[in-house]
Design an enzyme around this catalytic site. Structure first.
Site, mmCIF file in Angstrom:
data_model
loop_
_atom_site.group_PDB
_atom_site.id
_atom_site.type_symbol
_atom_site.label_atom_id
_atom_site.label_comp_id
_atom_site.label_asym_id
_atom_site.label_seq_id
_atom_site.Cartn_x
_atom_site.Cartn_y
_atom_site.Cartn_z
ATOM 1 N N GLU A 1 -29.388 46.350 -16.204
ATOM 2 C CA GLU A 1 -30.367 45.634 -15.370
ATOM 3 C C GLU A 1 -30.134 45.905 -13.887
ATOM 4 O O GLU A 1 -31.070 46.138 -13.118
ATOM 5 C CB GLU A 1 -30.309 44.126 -15.640
ATOM 6 C CG GLU A 1 -31.304 43.344 -14.795
ATOM 7 C CD GLU A 1 -31.290 41.845 -15.061
ATOM 8 O OE1 GLU A 1 -32.030 41.119 -14.365
ATOM 9 O OE2 GLU A 1 -30.544 41.396 -15.959
ATOM 10 N N ARG A 2 -28.884 45.876 -13.475
ATOM 11 C CA ARG A 2 -28.582 46.094 -12.054
ATOM 12 C C ARG A 2 -28.852 47.528 -11.643
ATOM 13 O O ARG A 2 -29.346 47.780 -10.536
ATOM 14 C CB ARG A 2 -27.136 45.690 -11.777
ATOM 15 C CG ARG A 2 -26.961 44.183 -11.809
ATOM 16 C CD ARG A 2 -25.527 43.735 -11.872
ATOM 17 N NE ARG A 2 -25.474 42.273 -11.973
ATOM 18 C CZ ARG A 2 -24.409 41.582 -12.342
ATOM 19 N NH1 ARG A 2 -23.295 42.212 -12.644
ATOM 20 N NH2 ARG A 2 -24.460 40.264 -12.415
ATOM 21 N N PHE B 1 -37.590 31.356 -13.614
ATOM 22 C CA PHE B 1 -37.704 32.706 -13.047
ATOM 23 C C PHE B 1 -37.759 33.756 -14.156
ATOM 24 O O PHE B 1 -37.209 34.852 -14.012
ATOM 25 C CB PHE B 1 -36.539 33.024 -12.092
ATOM 26 C CG PHE B 1 -36.276 31.967 -11.053
ATOM 27 C CD1 PHE B 1 -37.310 31.345 -10.384
ATOM 28 C CD2 PHE B 1 -34.976 31.585 -10.752
ATOM 29 C CE1 PHE B 1 -37.074 30.373 -9.421
ATOM 30 C CE2 PHE B 1 -34.724 30.615 -9.794
ATOM 31 C CZ PHE B 1 -35.771 30.006 -9.124
ATOM 32 N N GLU C 1 -24.924 38.013 -2.960
ATOM 33 C CA GLU C 1 -23.698 37.256 -2.732
ATOM 34 C C GLU C 1 -22.815 37.235 -3.985
ATOM 35 O O GLU C 1 -21.590 37.413 -3.908
ATOM 36 C CB GLU C 1 -24.044 35.824 -2.297
ATOM 37 C CG GLU C 1 -24.659 35.715 -0.909
ATOM 38 C CD GLU C 1 -26.109 36.198 -0.843
ATOM 39 O OE1 GLU C 1 -26.570 36.515 0.269
ATOM 40 O OE2 GLU C 1 -26.778 36.280 -1.906
ATOM 41 N N GLY D 1 -47.251 49.468 13.006
ATOM 42 C CA GLY D 1 -47.751 48.509 13.990
ATOM 43 C C GLY D 1 -48.584 47.425 13.325
ATOM 44 O O GLY D 1 -48.242 46.926 12.253
ATOM 45 N N GLU E 1 -31.475 29.390 -15.160
ATOM 46 C CA GLU E 1 -31.895 27.998 -15.347
ATOM 47 C C GLU E 1 -32.192 27.345 -14.002
ATOM 48 O O GLU E 1 -31.734 27.823 -12.948
ATOM 49 C CB GLU E 1 -30.818 27.221 -16.096
ATOM 50 C CG GLU E 1 -30.573 27.779 -17.487
ATOM 51 C CD GLU E 1 -29.706 26.885 -18.371
ATOM 52 O OE1 GLU E 1 -29.614 27.171 -19.571
ATOM 53 O OE2 GLU E 1 -29.138 25.908 -17.860
ATOM 54 N N PRO E 2 -32.958 26.246 -14.013
ATOM 55 C CA PRO E 2 -33.349 25.588 -12.755
ATOM 56 C C PRO E 2 -32.180 25.235 -11.845
ATOM 57 O O PRO E 2 -32.314 25.252 -10.628
ATOM 58 C CB PRO E 2 -34.084 24.338 -13.234
ATOM 59 C CG PRO E 2 -34.657 24.720 -14.560
ATOM 60 C CD PRO E 2 -33.633 25.630 -15.180
ATOM 61 N N THR F 1 -27.688 37.682 -7.401
ATOM 62 C CA THR F 1 -27.883 37.779 -5.954
ATOM 63 C C THR F 1 -26.840 38.700 -5.322
ATOM 64 O O THR F 1 -25.776 38.948 -5.892
ATOM 65 C CB THR F 1 -27.770 36.394 -5.282
ATOM 66 O OG1 THR F 1 -26.430 35.910 -5.457
ATOM 67 C CG2 THR F 1 -28.754 35.398 -5.883
ATOM 68 N N GLY G 1 -31.632 39.289 -10.870
ATOM 69 C CA GLY G 1 -30.599 40.030 -11.604
ATOM 70 C C GLY G 1 -29.209 39.870 -11.029
ATOM 71 O O GLY G 1 -28.353 40.731 -11.217
#
Length: 389
Positions: free
Chosen positions: A243-244, A158, A368, A340, A129-130, A366, A364
């Site tokens: 998912e992870r 997202f 953290e 390069g 959600e937002p 973060t 999916g």
């Protein structure tokens, strides 16, 4: 590449899928990246070939194959250099369709899962959600029961395939006072009134459609509740493992693709009278990257084997995503440097790979959040358990 994980049948599937991608997908990738729209015909072609039903029940048109076919599906999608296209395909097949298969009623499966396997309907999973991306328990979207309907209000963001989607698997609070114990899962059809979508403009994954979705007094039949009321959080946590792991597999595959490309470039590019692959500093960097990729790849395969046997692998899958996405970012950064100035050019694959890879440590869950989940399991002896049946 037959080993303990892949049989001859697996490798035959890999070759046929590679051929399919080269013929049916690669010629269109640049256009889809530029326009930000994947044309509808390719979904049906994937469906016709059975690629959306690899791990789905035969009853609904799937093939009920082991998860190493899924690993091959994911690995080869990463090697056509469109993280957005890959995401659209696996988000449909392994996010939306996983919930549909595991929690939906037989009636909903007959209508939506069968069509999703055929590529006739596109699905998306709506959780973030937002104001609460990784904070699943803190979601604000509600589904309040009134008679024979639930009234859904709120918004999601997202959401991969959010604009393309024909159906939405939506998490919402049926009892906001109960926190994560008051969460449930619903299937919403795009034909329901009160649903609006808007496409988001992203750094990478340009070919995929990522949306913000608003629900304004959407009336959802009670039959569209998936599983039991109040068990939504458990269902989400249970499927997060897949998912992870998917994102971990994606990460090792794109790392491998980037490094293979860089090594090919190093063999041809000359500087100071010798090719780049003769410079010790670059050779040692390649040695380190190859070792890191091999380690995480083997770990991902072992976790896949456990998950395929029905083991609950929340910790291992979280570790997979945490480390594999970190390594992918580092490998692709170094590979871009090896090219390069050409690494910075859009005519070469590294610039897009660099952008697309950056979503790995974000989507999916973060990095953290994953560190805290892993820490809770290791330090606090926290146990995450499957939803009770």
């Amino acid at each position: 590449m037959s080993n303990r994980y892949f049989t001859e049948e697996h490798e035959l599937f890999r070759k046929s899928f590679q051929d399919f991608l080269q013929k049916e997908v690669v010629p269109h990738v640049e256009k889809w990246e530029e326009t930000g729209t994947i044309e509808p015909f390719i979904w049906k072609k994937f469906g016709e070939m059975g690629y959306f039903g690899l791990n789905q029940p035969e009853k609904f048109g799937g093939m009920d194959l082991d998860l190493f076919y899924t690993v091959i599906f994911l690995e080869e999608l990463q090697k056509i250099n469109s993280g957005g296209f890959a995401a659209a395909m696996w988000a449909h097949a392994y996010l939306a369709m996983t919930h549909l298969n595991k929690e939906a009623s037989e009636e909903l499966k007959e209508k939506y899962l069968t069509a999703a396997i055929k590529g006739e309907m596109i699905g998306c999973l709506c959780i973030s959600e937002p104001f609460g991306g990784s904070d699943v328990a803190g979601m604000k979207t509600t589904a309040i029961k009134k008679g024979d309907k639930y009234i859904v209000n709120g918004s999601k963001t997202f959401i991969t395939n959010g604009v393309y989607a024909d159906f939405y698997v939506v998490a919402a609070k049926t009892d906001p006072e109960q926190g994560n114990k008051g969460m449930s899962i619903f299937l919403l059809d795009k034909k329901f009134k009160g649903i609006s979508t808007s496409k988001l403009n992203k750094l990478g994954w340009r070919a995929s459609d990522t949306a913000e979705i608003a629900f304004d007094n959407v009336e959802v039949p009670v039959e569209n509740l998936m599983g039991e009321e109040g068990k939504g959080f458990s269902y989400i946590m249970q499927h997060f493992a897949l998912e992870r792991l998917i994102m971990g597999v994606n990460a090792h595959a794109r790392s491998e693709y980037a490094l293979d490309y860089a090594m090919g470039y190093m063999k041809e590019r000359e500087a100071f009278g010798k090719t780049l692959d003769k410079f010790q500093a670059l050779r040692h960097s390649v040695a380190e990257m190859t070792s890191e990729i091999a380690m995480v790849k083997e770990f991902n395969y072992s976790v896949t084997e456990k998950l395929d046997k029905g083991e609950y692998v929340v910790k291992e899958a979280s570790m997979s995503k945490l480390l594999a996405t970190k390594i992918a970012d580092e490998v692709i950064y170094k590979c871009l440097q090896m090219l390069g100035g050409y690494g910075y050019m859009e005519d070469y694959p590294m610039a897009r790979l660099f952008r697309d890879s950056r979503l790995g440590p974000i989507g999916g869950g973060t990095s953290e959040i994953l560190k805290e989940i892993i820490a809770k399991m290791i330090i606090d002896n926290k146990e995450y358990k499957p939803a009770a049946k």
